[in-house]
Design a protein around this motif. Structure first.
Motif, PDB file in Angstrom:
ATOM      1  N   PRO A 293      42.512  11.860  77.160  1.00 36.40           N
ATOM      2  CA  PRO A 293      42.239  13.275  76.938  1.00 36.40           C
ATOM      3  C   PRO A 293      43.374  14.175  77.423  1.00 36.40           C
ATOM      4  O   PRO A 293      43.462  15.325  77.041  1.00 36.40           O
ATOM      5  CB  PRO A 293      40.951  13.542  77.724  1.00 36.40           C
ATOM      6  CG  PRO A 293      40.786  12.407  78.635  1.00 36.40           C
ATOM      7  CD  PRO A 293      41.549  11.251  78.074  1.00 36.40           C
TER       8      PRO A 293
ATOM      9  N   LEU B 286      35.692  13.075  74.908  1.00 42.12           N
ATOM     10  CA  LEU B 286      34.718  13.353  75.962  1.00 42.12           C
ATOM     11  C   LEU B 286      33.301  12.956  75.571  1.00 42.12           C
ATOM     12  O   LEU B 286      32.935  12.995  74.402  1.00 42.12           O
ATOM     13  CB  LEU B 286      34.730  14.851  76.299  1.00 42.12           C
ATOM     14  CG  LEU B 286      36.063  15.433  76.741  1.00 42.12           C
ATOM     15  CD1 LEU B 286      35.939  16.941  76.901  1.00 42.12           C
ATOM     16  CD2 LEU B 286      36.549  14.791  78.017  1.00 42.12           C
TER      17      LEU B 286
ATOM     18  N   ASP C 176      38.186  21.734  88.235  1.00 45.98           N
ATOM     19  CA  ASP C 176      37.052  20.811  88.191  1.00 45.98           C
ATOM     20  C   ASP C 176      36.645  20.442  86.765  1.00 45.98           C
ATOM     21  O   ASP C 176      35.664  19.729  86.570  1.00 45.98           O
ATOM     22  CB  ASP C 176      35.845  21.429  88.906  1.00 45.98           C
ATOM     23  CG  ASP C 176      36.099  21.619  90.403  1.00 45.98           C
ATOM     24  OD1 ASP C 176      36.968  20.917  90.959  1.00 45.98           O
ATOM     25  OD2 ASP C 176      35.430  22.483  91.005  1.00 45.98           O
ATOM     26  N   LEU C 177      37.374  20.913  85.770  1.00 43.46           N
ATOM     27  CA  LEU C 177      37.022  20.650  84.371  1.00 43.46           C
ATOM     28  C   LEU C 177      37.485  19.259  83.945  1.00 43.46           C
ATOM     29  O   LEU C 177      38.447  18.717  84.495  1.00 43.46           O
ATOM     30  CB  LEU C 177      37.650  21.708  83.467  1.00 43.46           C
ATOM     31  CG  LEU C 177      37.140  23.128  83.680  1.00 43.46           C
ATOM     32  CD1 LEU C 177      37.902  24.099  82.799  1.00 43.46           C
ATOM     33  CD2 LEU C 177      35.653  23.208  83.395  1.00 43.46           C
ATOM     34  N   PRO C 178      36.810  18.666  82.956  1.00 45.67           N
ATOM     35  CA  PRO C 178      37.167  17.323  82.484  1.00 45.67           C
ATOM     36  C   PRO C 178      38.546  17.235  81.825  1.00 45.67           C
ATOM     37  O   PRO C 178      39.106  16.158  81.742  1.00 45.67           O
ATOM     38  CB  PRO C 178      36.080  16.990  81.459  1.00 45.67           C
ATOM     39  CG  PRO C 178      35.000  17.983  81.654  1.00 45.67           C
ATOM     40  CD  PRO C 178      35.586  19.162  82.337  1.00 45.67           C
ATOM     41  N   LEU C 179      39.102  18.353  81.349  1.00 43.93           N
ATOM     42  CA  LEU C 179      40.432  18.347  80.745  1.00 43.93           C
ATOM     43  C   LEU C 179      41.396  19.120  81.637  1.00 43.93           C
ATOM     44  O   LEU C 179      41.146  20.276  81.969  1.00 43.93           O
ATOM     45  CB  LEU C 179      40.407  18.992  79.346  1.00 43.93           C
ATOM     46  CG  LEU C 179      39.657  18.249  78.261  1.00 43.93           C
ATOM     47  CD1 LEU C 179      39.686  19.037  76.957  1.00 43.93           C
ATOM     48  CD2 LEU C 179      40.230  16.860  78.050  1.00 43.93           C
ATOM     49  N   LYS C 180      42.475  18.473  82.010  1.00 46.61           N
ATOM     50  CA  LYS C 180      43.484  19.099  82.864  1.00 46.61           C
ATOM     51  C   LYS C 180      44.132  20.280  82.137  1.00 46.61           C
ATOM     52  O   LYS C 180      44.403  20.199  80.944  1.00 46.61           O
ATOM     53  CB  LYS C 180      44.537  18.058  83.238  1.00 46.61           C
ATOM     54  CG  LYS C 180      45.556  18.572  84.202  1.00 46.61           C
ATOM     55  CD  LYS C 180      46.563  17.507  84.553  1.00 46.61           C
ATOM     56  CE  LYS C 180      47.602  18.125  85.478  1.00 46.61           C
ATOM     57  NZ  LYS C 180      48.698  17.264  85.756  1.00 46.61           N
TER      58      LYS C 180
ATOM     59  N   ASP D 194      28.114  14.923  78.583  1.00 46.28           N
ATOM     60  CA  ASP D 194      28.051  15.655  79.851  1.00 46.28           C
ATOM     61  C   ASP D 194      29.318  16.464  80.088  1.00 46.28           C
ATOM     62  O   ASP D 194      29.263  17.640  80.436  1.00 46.28           O
ATOM     63  CB  ASP D 194      27.801  14.692  81.017  1.00 46.28           C
ATOM     64  CG  ASP D 194      26.422  14.059  80.956  1.00 46.28           C
ATOM     65  OD1 ASP D 194      25.531  14.626  80.287  1.00 46.28           O
ATOM     66  OD2 ASP D 194      26.228  12.989  81.572  1.00 46.28           O
ATOM     67  N   ASP D 195      30.482  15.833  79.890  1.00 42.81           N
ATOM     68  CA  ASP D 195      31.750  16.542  80.075  1.00 42.81           C
ATOM     69  C   ASP D 195      31.902  17.663  79.054  1.00 42.81           C
ATOM     70  O   ASP D 195      32.396  18.747  79.374  1.00 42.81           O
ATOM     71  CB  ASP D 195      32.930  15.575  79.956  1.00 42.81           C
ATOM     72  CG  ASP D 195      33.063  14.660  81.162  1.00 42.81           C
ATOM     73  OD1 ASP D 195      32.540  15.014  82.243  1.00 42.81           O
ATOM     74  OD2 ASP D 195      33.688  13.594  81.024  1.00 42.81           O
TER      75      ASP D 195
ATOM     76  N   VAL E  19      29.907  20.685  80.065  1.00 41.44           N
ATOM     77  CA  VAL E  19      30.589  21.420  81.133  1.00 41.44           C
ATOM     78  C   VAL E  19      31.663  22.321  80.538  1.00 41.44           C
ATOM     79  O   VAL E  19      31.773  23.503  80.880  1.00 41.44           O
ATOM     80  CB  VAL E  19      31.195  20.441  82.167  1.00 41.44           C
ATOM     81  CG1 VAL E  19      32.142  21.153  83.114  1.00 41.44           C
ATOM     82  CG2 VAL E  19      30.100  19.724  82.935  1.00 41.44           C
ATOM     83  N   LEU E  20      32.461  21.775  79.634  1.00 41.25           N
ATOM     84  CA  LEU E  20      33.514  22.567  78.992  1.00 41.25           C
ATOM     85  C   LEU E  20      32.941  23.708  78.161  1.00 41.25           C
ATOM     86  O   LEU E  20      33.477  24.816  78.170  1.00 41.25           O
ATOM     87  CB  LEU E  20      34.382  21.688  78.089  1.00 41.25           C
ATOM     88  CG  LEU E  20      35.515  20.926  78.746  1.00 41.25           C
ATOM     89  CD1 LEU E  20      36.327  20.185  77.691  1.00 41.25           C
ATOM     90  CD2 LEU E  20      36.415  21.834  79.543  1.00 41.25           C
TER      91      LEU E  20
ATOM     92  N   TYR F  61      42.990  23.065  81.105  1.00 35.30           N
ATOM     93  CA  TYR F  61      42.175  23.474  79.961  1.00 35.30           C
ATOM     94  C   TYR F  61      42.538  24.857  79.438  1.00 35.30           C
ATOM     95  O   TYR F  61      42.673  25.054  78.230  1.00 35.30           O
ATOM     96  CB  TYR F  61      40.685  23.422  80.337  1.00 35.30           C
ATOM     97  CG  TYR F  61      39.785  23.941  79.258  1.00 35.30           C
ATOM     98  CD1 TYR F  61      39.429  23.130  78.192  1.00 35.30           C
ATOM     99  CD2 TYR F  61      39.306  25.249  79.279  1.00 35.30           C
ATOM    100  CE1 TYR F  61      38.614  23.602  77.179  1.00 35.30           C
ATOM    101  CE2 TYR F  61      38.495  25.725  78.273  1.00 35.30           C
ATOM    102  CZ  TYR F  61      38.149  24.899  77.228  1.00 35.30           C
ATOM    103  OH  TYR F  61      37.355  25.374  76.218  1.00 35.30           O
TER     104      TYR F  61
END
Length: 108
Positions: A69, A26, A5-9, A29-30, A33-34, A11
């Protein structure tokens, strides 16, 4: 939060150098999250510091950079041709022959 569910595949498998360049793509907001995920898991000082610095920059008006990203940070292409020339080469080396009586390091 699961890694999927993270913004970077992928991670958790990204090297630190790649992370610091990818977080520039990013938004706040993203990135928050990270940062929360990083603190709860690996808590790498260099990564946390880079994320905090980037969040500060975004708060001061910086914009996410363009680019993908998920793209890897490719090394810059090397210049074509050799950089060696007469000006950059070292002095000639003429080693003495075996058994040279003037060279004490060689057997006689």
């Amino acid at each position: 939060m699961p890694e999927r569910d993270l913004p970077l595949k992928d991670y958790d498998h990204l090297p630190v150098g790649s992370l610091t360049s990818r977080i520039r793509t990013l938004g706040s907001d993203d990135l928050k999250v990270l940062l929360e995920y990083e603190r709860a898991h690996a808590n790498r000082i260099q990564v946390v510091s880079a994320m905090q610095h980037r969040l500060s920059g975004l708060a001061d008006g910086a914009q996410p950079s363009g680019g993908d990203p998920a793209a890897g940070g490719a090394p810059p292409a090397a210049a074509a041709g050799s950089q060696v020339s007469e000006a950059t080469s070292g002095p000639p080396v003429n080693p003495p022959s075996h058994g040279d009586p003037t060279n004490p390091a060689q057997p006689r």
